[in-house]
Design a protein around this motif. Structure first.
Motif, PDB file in Angstrom:
ATOM      1  N   GLY A  80       0.789  -1.232   0.000  1.00 21.37           N
ATOM      2  CA  GLY A  80       0.000   0.000   0.000  1.00 21.37           C
ATOM      3  C   GLY A  80       0.818   1.278   0.000  1.00 21.37           C
ATOM      4  O   GLY A  80       1.978   1.290  -0.427  1.00 21.37           O
ATOM      5  N   GLY A  81       0.209   2.333   0.479  1.00 18.42           N
ATOM      6  CA  GLY A  81       0.826   3.660   0.464  1.00 18.42           C
ATOM      7  C   GLY A  81       2.018   3.740   1.404  1.00 18.42           C
ATOM      8  O   GLY A  81       2.114   2.990   2.368  1.00 18.42           O
ATOM      9  N   ALA A  82       2.930   4.660   1.108  1.00 15.06           N
ATOM     10  CA  ALA A  82       4.121   4.853   1.936  1.00 15.06           C
ATOM     11  C   ALA A  82       3.755   5.815   3.074  1.00 15.06           C
ATOM     12  O   ALA A  82       3.528   6.996   2.830  1.00 15.06           O
ATOM     13  N   PRO A  83       3.704   5.320   4.323  1.00 16.79           N
ATOM     14  CA  PRO A  83       3.120   6.118   5.403  1.00 16.79           C
ATOM     15  C   PRO A  83       3.907   7.373   5.787  1.00 16.79           C
ATOM     16  O   PRO A  83       3.300   8.425   5.995  1.00 16.79           O
ATOM     17  N   CYS A  84       5.225   7.270   5.869  1.00 14.42           N
ATOM     18  CA  CYS A  84       6.013   8.445   6.274  1.00 14.42           C
ATOM     19  C   CYS A  84       5.971   9.514   5.181  1.00 14.42           C
ATOM     20  O   CYS A  84       5.917  10.713   5.467  1.00 14.42           O
ATOM     21  N   PHE A  85       5.966   9.069   3.933  1.00 17.78           N
ATOM     22  CA  PHE A  85       5.857   9.985   2.787  1.00 17.78           C
ATOM     23  C   PHE A  85       4.541  10.770   2.863  1.00 17.78           C
ATOM     24  O   PHE A  85       4.535  11.999   2.792  1.00 17.78           O
ATOM     25  N   GLY A  86       3.419  10.051   3.048  1.00 20.02           N
ATOM     26  CA  GLY A  86       2.112  10.707   3.133  1.00 20.02           C
ATOM     27  C   GLY A  86       2.068  11.730   4.264  1.00 20.02           C
ATOM     28  O   GLY A  86       1.569  12.848   4.095  1.00 20.02           O
ATOM     29  N   ARG A  87       2.647  11.350   5.414  1.00 23.48           N
ATOM     30  CA  ARG A  87       2.649  12.226   6.576  1.00 23.48           C
ATOM     31  C   ARG A  87       3.489  13.479   6.309  1.00 23.48           C
ATOM     32  O   ARG A  87       3.079  14.600   6.610  1.00 23.48           O
ATOM     33  N   ALA A  88       4.655  13.274   5.714  1.00 24.72           N
ATOM     34  CA  ALA A  88       5.547  14.411   5.444  1.00 24.72           C
ATOM     35  C   ALA A  88       4.909  15.383   4.447  1.00 24.72           C
ATOM     36  O   ALA A  88       5.082  16.597   4.549  1.00 24.72           O
ATOM     37  N   ILE A  89       4.171  14.845   3.470  1.00 21.33           N
ATOM     38  CA  ILE A  89       3.482  15.701   2.495  1.00 21.33           C
ATOM     39  C   ILE A  89       2.404  16.514   3.208  1.00 21.33           C
ATOM     40  O   ILE A  89       2.306  17.732   3.029  1.00 21.33           O
ATOM     41  N   ARG A  90       1.580  15.841   4.010  1.00 21.60           N
ATOM     42  CA  ARG A  90       0.495  16.530   4.730  1.00 21.60           C
ATOM     43  C   ARG A  90       1.038  17.648   5.611  1.00 21.60           C
ATOM     44  O   ARG A  90       0.487  18.731   5.691  1.00 21.60           O
TER      45      ARG A  90
END
Lengths: 268, 248
Positions: A80-90
């Motif tokens: 699935g999605g890359a969690p740290c990447f999603g968090r850093a973008i947000r």
């Protein structure tokens, strides 16, 4: 001359603040080395994914080591999605240079050929183009009725990859993964960890030679068996899907990520 | 004559119909349904003595013959050597724009997807791009995408030989009309009505009272899917193949 060093010594040769080239998970990724970099507190990296990133890039982001990310995608594949990447973008923690795969290759090709830019089809009308500072629309100099995108050269300071095999002379066998060859050609320095080291020259065998990255591009080699775990290494070992899922679960929270990264370090 | 089949089998069969006449199909590593559709087309062509279909599965060592790395696919596409490709999308809008990046603003998107991959390029160069997204809902099929990874239409003076060909979901199949830049409802899957499709779609489209039902495979094709295609799929997508019905 290619230096032969330990994995730890290789990690010490990669300072904060560099433009770091990385291969996709399973195509030359080296998460074991990424862990060494994180342990050393590396910071302020401009990461170039050739052309996409996975778990190893997500780990660097989670550790706060990335300031600029140049990639066409970051994903954990089946997990699935890359969690740290999603968090850093947000949270606006990284500066994102969203790209499209062939444009990354075009930029690397420009660096490989020592020219300032490379033209490429498509892309016009996309928001990828609108938001990318290093791409421009120009007129085809041979046909003034045509508009075309040019992307500026991408030259990583250091590329860090894992490969099946090197020889004692510093030549590295990449096989058919030519995008890794391109990345190494484009970079100022390339550091390679390998599964094994051959005592005879890989260039002696005509059947192998075309898939070999010559030593002149290779700054350092470290023997590091299993260093692509759990992301896998093409033609050597498969991705450890269960472990990538463990990571995906753990990294959903910053605390979980921290616990994961300070926990188990290899399959052994 | 249509035999009872599952929704997934209907989609695989429909993909094979959308690929009719294509010689080289490229599919992503994690796209088992498009791969199944392409393999079905290959098998059907072989049975009918038609031309061979090359199926390149990106990222697979065994199922693609590229020796120049992953950039070779893009070079091939630019030369017209790839006939069809598939794109998904977190959002797809009524003008054929595709968003693989994120929703709710950019760059700090509250909902962030992996990224554009090769879409911004392949959408211009592959003649038949099939938009395939199983979820058919107003949150996916929107009036206007939040971010354009790849645009459905292009201004004059830009080289473009490819683009959207069709949009297939688990509820319906649309064609894309390049002259008007709009989707046209071509058929509705069994169990759904045109009214359902209007309700489930966030953009307006042509032929919105369509009464054509998406045809399913006949008994012979279904047997082929449950036998040969299922085994071929199992080599690359073991879990997906196991989820499909087996030959009796």
């Amino acid at each position: 001359m290619t230096e032969f060093v330990s994995p730890e010594a290789m990690a010490d040769m990669i300072p904060s603040g560099v433009k770091l080239g990385l291969a996709p998970d399973g195509s030359g990724s080296c998460p074991a080395m990424i862990r060494f970099l994180i342990e050393r507190g590396i910071r302020d990296l401009h990461v170039v994914c050739a052309p996409i990133g996975g778990m190893q890039v997500d780990m660097l982001i989670g550790a706060g080591a990335v300031s600029v990310l140049e990639t066409s995608a970051v994903s954990l594949g089946e997990a699935g999605g890359a969690p740290c990447f999603g968090r850093a973008i947000r949270n606006g923690e990284i500066r994102m240079l969203d790209a499209t795969c062939p444009a990354v290759f075009a930029g690397l090709s420009a660096a490989e050929k020592g020219v300032p830019f490379m033209p490429i089809r498509g892309i016009i009308g996309s928001d990828v183009l609108k938001n990318h500072p290093n791409w421009k629309v120009t007129t085809n100099p041979f046909d003034e009725s045509e508009k075309i995108v040019v992307v500026s050269a991408i030259q990583p300071d250091i590329t860090l990859i894992h490969a099946p095999e090197a020889d004692r002379f510093g030549n590295v066998r990449l096989g058919r993964r030519r995008e890794v060859m391109l990345l190494a050609h484009a970079s100022k320095k390339t550091f390679v960890t390998v599964e094994r080291i051959s005592e005879t020259s890989l260039l002696d065998d005509e059947k192998l030679a075309a898939g070999v990255l010559p030593a002149m591009y290779v700054s350092a080699v470290a023997e590091y068996k299993g260093a692509a775990w759990p992301t896998g290494l093409y033609a050597e070992y498969e991705v450890d899907a269960g472990e990538v899922e463990n990571y995906a679960r753990a990294a959903r929270t910053p605390e979980g990520f921290l616990a994961y990264i300070t926990g188990t370090r290899s399959a052994a | 004559m249509t035999t009872e089949c599952t929704n997934r089998e209907l989609l695989i069969y429909t993909i094979s119909r959308l690929l009719d006449g294509v010689e080289h199909v490229a599919v992503g590593m994690s796209s088992p349904m498009p791969a199944a559709g392409a393999m079905l087309l290959r098998a059907l062509n072989k049975k009918q003595g038609l031309g061979d279909v090359q199926v390149s599965i990106l990222g697979s060592v065994r199922h693609n013959s590229f020796t120049s790395g992953s950039e070779e696919l893009f070079d091939c596409a630019a030369q017209g050597r790839i006939g069809a490709f598939f794109l998904g999308g977190g959002q797809i809008d009524g003008k054929g724009n595709v968003n693989l990046v994120g929703a709710g603003g950019y760059p700090n998107s509250p909902v962030r997807w992996p990224g554009s991959y090769g879409s911004a390029y392949l959408y211009f160069l592959v003649p038949r791009v099939i938009l395939f997204r199983e979820e058919h809902s107003p949150r996916v099929l929107v009036d206007q995408v939040d971010f354009i990874s790849a645009p459905g239409a292009t201004e004059d003076g830009v080289y473009r030989r490819g683009g959207p060909h069709a949009l297939l979901t688990n509820a319906a199949m649309f064609s894309f009309q390049r002259d008007t830049g709009r989707f046209r409802l071509e058929s509705v899957h069994p169990g759904r009505s045109a009214a359902d499709i209007r309700e489930m779609t966030g953009f307006s489209f042509d032929n919105d009272r369509c009464e054509v039902e998406t045809p399913g495979p006949d008994a012979e094709i279904l047997a082929l899917m449950r036998g040969q295609i299922r085994s071929e799929l199992a080599e690359t997508y073991p879990q997906f193949a196991a989820s499909l019905p087996e030959a009796a």
